[in-house]
Enzyme design. Structure first.
Site, mmCIF file in Angstrom:
data_model
loop_
_atom_site.group_PDB
_atom_site.id
_atom_site.type_symbol
_atom_site.label_atom_id
_atom_site.label_comp_id
_atom_site.label_asym_id
_atom_site.label_seq_id
_atom_site.Cartn_x
_atom_site.Cartn_y
_atom_site.Cartn_z
ATOM 1 N N THR A 19 34.140 36.319 37.854
ATOM 2 C CA THR A 19 32.856 36.506 38.539
ATOM 3 C C THR A 19 32.438 37.974 38.615
ATOM 4 O OG1 THR A 19 33.941 36.642 40.704
ATOM 5 C CG2 THR A 19 33.177 34.461 40.006
ATOM 6 N N ASP A 20 33.429 38.894 38.557
ATOM 7 C CA ASP A 20 33.124 40.304 38.860
ATOM 8 C C ASP A 20 32.105 40.933 37.913
ATOM 9 O OD1 ASP A 20 34.701 40.361 41.094
ATOM 10 O OD2 ASP A 20 36.454 41.187 40.073
ATOM 11 N N THR A 67 39.131 34.365 37.658
ATOM 12 C CA THR A 67 39.741 33.584 38.734
ATOM 13 C C THR A 67 39.734 32.094 38.418
ATOM 14 O OG1 THR A 67 39.246 35.228 40.409
ATOM 15 C CG2 THR A 67 39.447 32.970 41.179
HETATM 16 N N1 ASP Z 1 38.480 39.544 39.608
HETATM 17 C C1 ASP Z 1 38.108 38.222 39.155
HETATM 18 C C2 ASP Z 1 37.401 38.358 37.820
HETATM 19 O O1 ASP Z 1 36.288 38.794 37.800
HETATM 20 C C3 ASP Z 1 37.213 37.614 40.164
HETATM 21 C C4 ASP Z 1 36.731 36.236 39.847
HETATM 22 O O2 ASP Z 1 36.782 35.757 38.745
HETATM 23 O O3 ASP Z 1 36.227 35.613 40.803
HETATM 24 O O4 ASP Z 1 37.983 38.052 36.811
#
Ligand code: ASP
Length: 334
Positions: free
Chosen positions: A91-92, A12
């Site tokens: 973040t995932d 993200t």
């Molecule tokens: N779906 C995204 C990822 O993990 C979520 C994020 O980065 O906050 O790439």
């Protein structure tokens, strides 16, 4: 010239959206890492280089992306001009990559992961601050002779082995399962004096030093996570054992590589397992599957105790324990 290398993997932090009224409507992994750096003018003061290792939504993380990352990090560790590495990530699965890198890295140079909960186009984008903080911290840590894997998010520095996503949509989404942050940063990205300079430096992790080549195997050993819950009767475990037996019998090397080698239980409380599931795990162990226990509870983990039937995964989350068990099984193959 000594510089910080920034490795981009997507997420993200590199995401873009088109409708400001719908903050959730965006696509991860759209901007290149050089574009992310260009958006943070404060970084001009620190010599940098960038490298795009992958461009994915980290929910889709794969073994082959981890291999590419390990290769890039191996080269960076050997390059005297690289003083530290920052990784922009989604973040995932950040906690899984952080756990992996902590196990592989020998702690020679700092590796700082960062991410964002809002895409780069959001009015309250958190990526620029997180990237600035990560680069500054990497540079500072290198100057102090610190190595090891950490993550920097929302002004807090977490040990890579402890960090985990703890909120599904808040900006302040990470914690360390009950452990304190290594350091807290002020608005300018400097370590707050109140955090105690000596203690944050002393607490900085080193890494397990398994070496980057540990992930060179084209296919990782199959390790699955199974949840202990009401009525958990081991149905999934028995289904997996049947599939695994079929794959083993097929004689096809591709299918053979799919054979189940390990199971991580996301257990209740301090590592307790529903009796029905426990019985199925015994059947799996009898067939050579290695079983570890982690906890489905957000804080505390499972500490090893005398008389444990299944080894405890300590403070690792179930997803982290899966990675750690894969690495352990790879060592056993050597
Ligand atoms: N779906 C995204 C990822 O993990 C979520 C994020 O980065 O906050 O790439």
């Amino acid at each position: 010239m000594a510089h910080v290398l920034i490795l981009g993997t997507g997420g993200t932090i590199a995401g873009t959206g088109t409708d400001p009224a719908r903050a959730w409507a965006y696509q991860a992994a759209q901007l290149g890492v050089a574009q992310l750096v260009a958006a943070v003018p404060e970084l001009a003061a620190i010599p940098l280089a960038t490298q795009q290792v992958a461009q994915i939504d980290s929910k889709d993380m794969t073994w082959s992306v981890w291999q590419a990352l390990a290769q890039a990090l191996d080269a960076a560790m050997q390059d005297a001009a690289v003083e530290a590495v920052v990784i922009t990530h989604g973040t995932d699965t950040l906690e899984e990559t952080a756990c992996l890198l902590h196990h592989l890295h020998d702690g020679r140079k700092p590796i700082v992961l960062t991410a964002a909960m809002r895409p780069a186009t959001a009015p309250d984008a958190d990526g620029p601050r997180n990237l600035r903080d990560a680069v500054r911290l990497a540079h500072t840590a290198a100057g102090l002779g610190l190595g090891g894997v950490v993550a920097v998010l929302q002004g807090r520095v977490w040990a890579g082995i402890h960090v985990r996503k703890a909120h599904s949509h808040a900006l302040d989404a990470f914690d360390a399962g009950g452990a304190a942050p290594l350091a807290v940063l002020d608005d300018a990205g400097e370590v707050l004096a109140s955090a105690g300079a000596a203690s944050w430096m002393a607490a900085w992790p080193r890494g397990e030093g398994m070496g980057w080549a540990r992930v060179s195997s084209p296919k990782p050993p199959r390790v699955e996570v199974v949840l202990s819950h009401a009525d958990a009767d081991g149905w999934w475990v028995d289904a997996a054992l049947r599939q695994s037996a079929d794959d083993a019998a097929a004689g096809d090397p591709q299918r053979h590589a799919q054979v189940l080698r390990g199971l991580v239980v996301a257990a209740t409380g301090h590592g307790t397992v529903n009796a029905g599931l426990e019985a199925a795990l015994q059947r799996a162990a009898a067939q050579g599957v290695v079983v570890w226990r982690s906890s489905r509870v957000a804080r505390g983990g499972v500490t090893p105790r005398e008389g444990d039937v299944w080894p405890a995964a300590g403070t690792l989350t179930p997803a982290q324990a899966r990675v750690a068990l894969q690495l352990r099984l790879l060592a056993a193959q050597v």
